[in-house]
Design an enzyme around this catalytic site. Structure first.
Site, PDB file in Angstrom:
ATOM      1  N   ASP A 222      23.464  14.626 -17.595  1.00 21.21           N
ATOM      2  CA  ASP A 222      23.105  15.688 -18.680  1.00 21.21           C
ATOM      3  C   ASP A 222      21.576  16.088 -18.421  1.00 21.21           C
ATOM      4  O   ASP A 222      20.847  15.350 -17.790  1.00 21.21           O
ATOM      5  CB  ASP A 222      23.205  15.116 -20.049  1.00 21.21           C
ATOM      6  N   SER A 223      21.544  17.319 -18.977  1.00 27.80           N
ATOM      7  CA  SER A 223      20.199  17.981 -18.644  1.00 27.80           C
ATOM      8  C   SER A 223      19.228  17.031 -19.540  1.00 27.80           C
ATOM      9  O   SER A 223      18.092  17.052 -19.200  1.00 27.80           O
ATOM     10  CB  SER A 223      20.244  19.342 -19.192  1.00 27.80           C
TER      11      SER A 223
ATOM     12  N   CYS B 131      27.017  17.613 -19.105  1.00 28.15           N
ATOM     13  CA  CYS B 131      26.385  18.833 -19.360  1.00 28.15           C
ATOM     14  C   CYS B 131      27.266  20.044 -19.382  1.00 28.15           C
ATOM     15  O   CYS B 131      27.645  20.194 -18.101  1.00 28.15           O
ATOM     16  CB  CYS B 131      24.879  19.034 -18.678  1.00 28.15           C
TER      17      CYS B 131
ATOM     18  N   GLU C 139      17.623  18.333 -31.718  1.00 24.62           N
ATOM     19  CA  GLU C 139      16.848  17.240 -31.235  1.00 24.62           C
ATOM     20  C   GLU C 139      15.601  16.983 -32.266  1.00 24.62           C
ATOM     21  O   GLU C 139      15.070  15.946 -31.948  1.00 24.62           O
ATOM     22  CB  GLU C 139      15.988  17.636 -29.844  1.00 24.62           C
TER      23      GLU C 139
ATOM     24  N   CYS D 169      28.720  22.381 -25.851  1.00 30.89           N
ATOM     25  CA  CYS D 169      27.329  21.874 -25.804  1.00 30.89           C
ATOM     26  C   CYS D 169      27.419  20.434 -26.030  1.00 30.89           C
ATOM     27  O   CYS D 169      28.115  20.095 -27.070  1.00 30.89           O
ATOM     28  CB  CYS D 169      26.533  22.599 -26.446  1.00 30.89           C
TER      29      CYS D 169
ATOM     30  N   HIS E 248      25.518  18.807 -27.638  1.00 29.79           N
ATOM     31  CA  HIS E 248      24.687  18.283 -28.860  1.00 29.79           C
ATOM     32  C   HIS E 248      25.595  18.746 -30.113  1.00 29.79           C
ATOM     33  O   HIS E 248      25.332  18.117 -30.945  1.00 29.79           O
ATOM     34  CB  HIS E 248      23.267  19.204 -28.865  1.00 29.79           C
TER      35      HIS E 248
HETATM   36  N1  DGL Z   1      23.370  19.561 -22.166  1.00 25.62           N
HETATM   37  C1  DGL Z   1      23.358  20.858 -22.585  1.00 25.62           C
HETATM   38  C2  DGL Z   1      24.789  21.323 -22.582  1.00 25.62           C
HETATM   39  O1  DGL Z   1      25.676  20.866 -22.801  1.00 25.62           O
HETATM   40  C3  DGL Z   1      22.419  21.304 -23.699  1.00 25.62           C
HETATM   41  C4  DGL Z   1      21.132  21.205 -23.750  1.00 25.62           C
HETATM   42  C5  DGL Z   1      20.405  22.225 -22.618  1.00 25.62           C
HETATM   43  O2  DGL Z   1      20.389  23.464 -22.815  1.00 25.62           O
HETATM   44  O3  DGL Z   1      20.037  21.576 -21.751  1.00 25.62           O
HETATM   45  O4  DGL Z   1      25.042  22.759 -22.374  1.00 25.62           O
END
Ligand code: DGL
Length: 275
Positions: A6-7, A76, A161, A193, A195
Site C-alpha cells: 500500500d502507499s 492500494c 489518518e 480507497c 482508508h
Molecule cells: N492507499 C490509497 C488508496 O487506496 C489511499 C491513500 C493514498 O492516497 O495514498 O487509494
C-alpha cells in the site's frame, strides 16, 4: 511469502481481513507468511500522476520480489488503478513470468456485478482512482448496461489518518461527498480507497441500509483464498508458525503508532527500507 503493498497504512484494512478470514481449503490464510510494505515516505499516492504512481508501485513490487514474494496484492486502490494493468501485461511477462501481482478492483467489481438487481453503482475514491476510470472500465466489461457515478473524496484520507473518525467536520465533508451519489439513487457503493472502511458505519448511516456497501477487506480476503486454491503452481507453503513482517519507507515509530490503531494488534517486526 505473500506481499501486501500500500502507499501507506490504509492497506492494513486488507491485511486485517486476510488474517481474520476463516478457511482456505485445508489451511487458513492466517497460516501463510506475509510481508506488508507501506511507502509512507511518498504517500499519499491519490493526488499523484500516473507516471509517478507506476514508478513507485514497480519499485515496491521489485522490493517485495527481492524478499521472496511469489504473489503480491496491491491493496492500494490508486496503485491498482494506475499501475496494475501495465505491471501484469508488460513488466511481469518480461521480467518475472513465474510471479503474480493482483489488485483490489476485480474482486470488488465481481462482488457488485454478481447481484443481478444492482443497476446503479457509485464509486468513492481518491482523485487518481476516479480519474483513471479503472473501476468504471472493469464494471462495464462485466455489465455494460450499468449506470455508474464516480465521486473523488480527496479530503477523507488525511481526516482518517488524523483519527477524526467521529468528528462533526468529517461527517459534514462525508455527507457532501456522498450527496451526489445519494441523489443518483445508487444501489451499491464501492469504497475504492483503503482508508474508507474506517468510515463504514458513518457511510452506512448516510446511504441507508438500502445501499449495498461491501467491505473491501473481506471481499479481497475471500478472493485471495479462492485464488490460492486455484493456483497450486505458486507453491505457497502454509506454516504452523506464520510471520507477518512490516516494512515502511518512512519513520517506523509513526508507522507503529498509527498502524496498531488501524490493525488493532501489536506490530513487532517493523523495518525501515529504501525502495
Ligand atoms: N492507499 C490509497 C488508496 O487506496 C489511499 C491513500 C493514498 O492516497 O495514498 O487509494
Amino acid at each position: 511469502m505473500i506481499g501486501i503493498f500500500d502507499s501507506g497504512l490504509g492497506g492494513l484494512t486488507i491485511l486485517k481481513s486476510i488474517l481474520n478470514v476463516e478457511t482456505h481449503g485445508h489451511a487458513s490464510l492466517r497460516n501463510y507468511d506475509y510481508i506488508y510494505l507501506g511507502d509512507n515516505a511518498r504517500a499519499p499516492y491519490g493526488n499523484k500522476s500516473q507516471a509517478a504512481i507506476y514508478q513507485y508501485t514497480r519499485e515496491a513490487v521489485d522490493f517485495l520480489f527481492s524478499r521472496h514474494c511469489r504473489l503480491i496484492i496491491l491493496a492500494c486502490n490508486t496503485a491498482s488503478s494506475e499501475a496494475l494493468r501495465k505491471i501484469q501485461q508488460e513488466y511481469l511477462p518480461e521480467h518475472h513470468p513465474e510471479k503474480r501481482v493482483l489488485g483490489v478492483i476485480r474482486p470488488l467489481v465481481e462482488e457488485i456485478t454478481k447481484h443481478a438487481k444492482i443497476q446503479r453503482v457509485g464509486i468513492l475514491g481518491t482523485r487518481a482512482t476516479v480519474e483513471s476510470n479503472a473501476y468504471l472500465t472493469e464494471l462495464r466489461n462485466l455489465k455494460p448496461r450499468l449506470e455508474i457515478f464516480q465521486q473523488a473524496a480527496p479530503l477523507l484520507v488525511p481526516l482518517i489518518e488524523e483519527g477524526w473518525l467521529s468528528r462533526p467536520e468529517t461527517a459534514m465533508i462525508l455527507k457532501k461527498y456522498l450527496r451526489p451519489l445519494k441523489q443518483k439513487q445508487v444501489q451499491a457503493l464501492i469504497l475504492a480507497c483503503t482508508h474508507y472502511p474506517f468510515l463504514l458505519p458513518q457511510i452506512l448511516r448516510i446511504m441507508t441500509k438500502r445501499v449495498f456497501v461491501p467491505n473491501p477487506g473481506e471481499v479481497v480476503a475471500k478472493s485471495l483464498a479462492d485464488y490460492l486454491e486455484r493456483h497450486p503452481e505458486l507453491a505457497l507453503q502454509a506454516t504452523q508458525n506464520p510471520r507477518v513482517q512490516f516494512c515502511t519507507t518512512d519513520d517506523t515509530t509513526a508507522f507503529k503508532q498509527l498502524g496498531e490503531k488501524f490493525l488493532k494488534q501489536e506490530m513487532s517486526n517493523i523495518e525501515k527500507v529504501i525502495l
